[in-house]
Design an enzyme around this catalytic site. Structure first.
Site, PDB file in Angstrom:
ATOM      1  CB  SER A  63      -0.881   0.092   1.301  1.00 19.01           C
ATOM      2  OG  SER A  63      -1.948  -1.080   1.173  1.00 19.01           O
ATOM      3  CG  HIS A 412      -2.539  -8.676   5.265  1.00 20.55           C
ATOM      4  ND1 HIS A 412      -1.615  -9.224   4.964  1.00 20.55           N
ATOM      5  CD2 HIS A 412      -2.621  -7.276   5.097  1.00 20.55           C
ATOM      6  CE1 HIS A 412      -1.120  -8.281   3.951  1.00 20.55           C
ATOM      7  NE2 HIS A 412      -1.535  -7.114   4.185  1.00 20.55           N
TER       8      HIS A 412
END
Length: 523
Positions: A63, A412
């Site tokens: 990210s 995740h």
């Protein structure tokens, strides 16, 4: 600027395009709105990993890197490459901040502590950089037991059970170099929290300074005992490793104490800030603690503009980012995310700038206070969608940037069903925001910054919790624009948006425009 020109950049964080639909939460989820967009509007794909975003070839995106490239409108070469290159050309071993740390420990017969994310995941750190630090310590003449390594086990950007392999690799490398030993182990869940869950940070801090944690004779045994309890790398509870020569340097040879030197070798800033604050801020109020005196604390990269600390690799000054260009031309902009991705749509999208640009508004919605996001896969997407939809109706923005965190953050966890629910929540939020934007005359780009929820299972059936190197979508909605949208990379998005807005692309942005300029301008 023409106030009638408005654009929404919607980032579906971790929404990769799957090679194998059977292991993809994105493909298995019921996402009628995004499916409709694919059917009805021009689209292409974007590369979001490796060399195309300034990472080593084949390295999965993340990210921080993704948003930096998106805002910059060019390939931005990342710290991981800069540090690796410095090790290769030898300049690493002459780095002022790093050499200063080693010499501080040597001159006072104190310890050098090296701490950071303990993997080759390449998102927050890389073990090759740790090995470079061991070599630097050897060259500076530190004794083997004078260099302590504090491992923050990964399991989020790497295999959840990969820690043992990393420990064995480290021990072999440390033996080859001749300095360094593992002094403590704790999962990144504790050491690298970024949401002010200070109780987690405190447990890591107590381990590092007081030795508070279960004691083991060797690190492999420490990790295997955690696995036996069903606790994988990310969540390993604090463990200290006994050392026969524990009092060779200082009163407690493996703890961080008065007069020592610390190098925090994470190159990514967001998950390194809280522990850094605990060690360095005189007025720190996250929890009660004793702060070591005369502690030299070095960070691998700049973690926060407010930190007055030695930095090994200063940030590159990115000028001419999308936000800066639009602000200079009189445009208003909105940046919106929940806590987990707020820094990405602000600091990283702005090229490392903390402060808002003139005309920039921000919407921050707190992320849920849960241990892991599989417990609440919708996260704060509904509230975020409400807030942004209202903002688009109440103000005229040249550019609105919105990040939905769910596919990445829930991905995740490795929980397939939760990741499916996360994607479905994002589909609902995307519908609400895009419809509000279109009602207000906005054109829209829908993209992702990297892959994650596109692969939730490894070939052996175990959960896959890391990012991927998947391509990501690029869908454009604009009245009168029928395409085409060429394939490209994340660094091509900003110049494409400027073209859709009818704005000139600055020289600093060398990314490609992925739509025909004459068709975009005419639409």
């Amino acid at each position: 600027m023409d106030s009638s020109k408005r654009h929404l950049l919607l980032i579906l964080d971790g929404w990769g395009l799957a090679d194998d639909p059977s292991v993809s939460a994105v493909e298995q989820a019921d996402t009628p709105f995004v499916d409709h967009l694919y059917d009805e509007y021009p689209h292409g794909v974007l590369k979001a990993s490796g060399l195309e975003v300034g990472l080593p070839d084949g390295q999965m995106g993340n990210s921080e890197v993704g948003h930096t490239n998106l805002g910059a409108g060019r390939v931005v070469y990342q710290e991981i490459l800069r540090i690796s290159k410095a090790i290769e050309d030898g300049s690493f071993f002459e780095n002022d901040a790093l050499v200063r740390a080693a010499r501080h420990a040597k001159a006072s017969d104190q310890k050098l502590h090296l701490m950071g994310c303990f993997s080759d995941g390449g998102v927050h750190s890389h073990l090759e950089h740790l090995y470079g630090l061991l070599e630097l310590a050897r060259r500076e003449g530190l004794a083997p037991a004078q260099v302590n390594v504090h491992a923050f086990t990964d399991g989020r950007d790497t295999d959840p059970h990969g820690g043992v392999d990393y420990v064995e690799q480290f021990q072999k490398k440390a033996d080859e170099i001749g300095v360094g030993r593992l002094a403590s182990i704790v999962g990144r869940y504790y050491a690298m929290d970024r949401d002010e869950r200070w109780a987690r940070t405190e447990r890591a801090y107590r381990l590092l300074t007081d030795g508070t944690g279960a004691a083991f004779d060797d690190p492999v045994t420490a990790l295997k005992a955690s696995y036996d309890d069903g606790v994988t790398d990310e969540f390993v509870e604090p463990r200290r490793i006994r050392a026969d020569d524990a009092d060779a340097f200082g009163d407690h040879g493996t703890r961080i104490e008065d007069g020592d030197a610390v190098v925090y070798y994470n190159f990514r800033s967001d998950r390194a800030r809280q522990l850094t604050r605990a060690f360095t801020e005189a007025d720190f109020d996250g929890f009660e603690r004793e702060r070591p005196d005369d502690l030299l604390f070095v960070t691998m990269s700049p973690y926060d503009d407010e930190f007055d600390l030695p930095v090994a690799f200063e940030k590159l000054n990115l000028e001419g980012t999308l936000g800066e260009v639009l602000s200079a031309r009189g445009g208003r902009q909105l940046r919106a995310a929940e806590t987990e991705k707020y820094a990405h749509v602000t600091y990283f999208f702005s090229g490392g700038r903390e402060a808002p640009f003139d005309g920039e508004d921000r919407v921050l919605v707190p992320s849920p206070k849960v241990d892991t996001y599989d417990q609440q896969p919708e996260m704060s997407a509904p509230e975020l969608a409400d807030r942004v939809s209202r903002s688009l109706r109440e103000a005229d923005y040249t550019l609105a940037v919105l990040n939905f965190a769910n596919p990445d953050m829930v991905g995740h966890t490795g929980d397939f069903e939760a990741a499916v629910a996360a994607c479905e929540a994002v589909d609902r939020g995307a519908r609400q925001v895009v419809e509000a934007a279109r009602d207000q005359g906005y054109s829209v780009s829908i993209i992702a910054d990297h892959g994650n929820a596109d692969r939730l299972q490894n070939p052996d059936g175990s959960p896959h919790t890391a990012h991927t190197t998947a391509l990501v979508p690029h869908i454009i909605l604009k009245d009168g624009f029928e395409g085409p949208v060429r394939d490209g990379k994340l660094g091509d998005v900003a110049p494409t948006i400027l073209t859709l807005l009818g704005e000139d692309v600055p020289d600093a942005m060398d990314g490609e425009v992925l739509v025909p300029a004459e068709r975009a301008a005419a639409s």
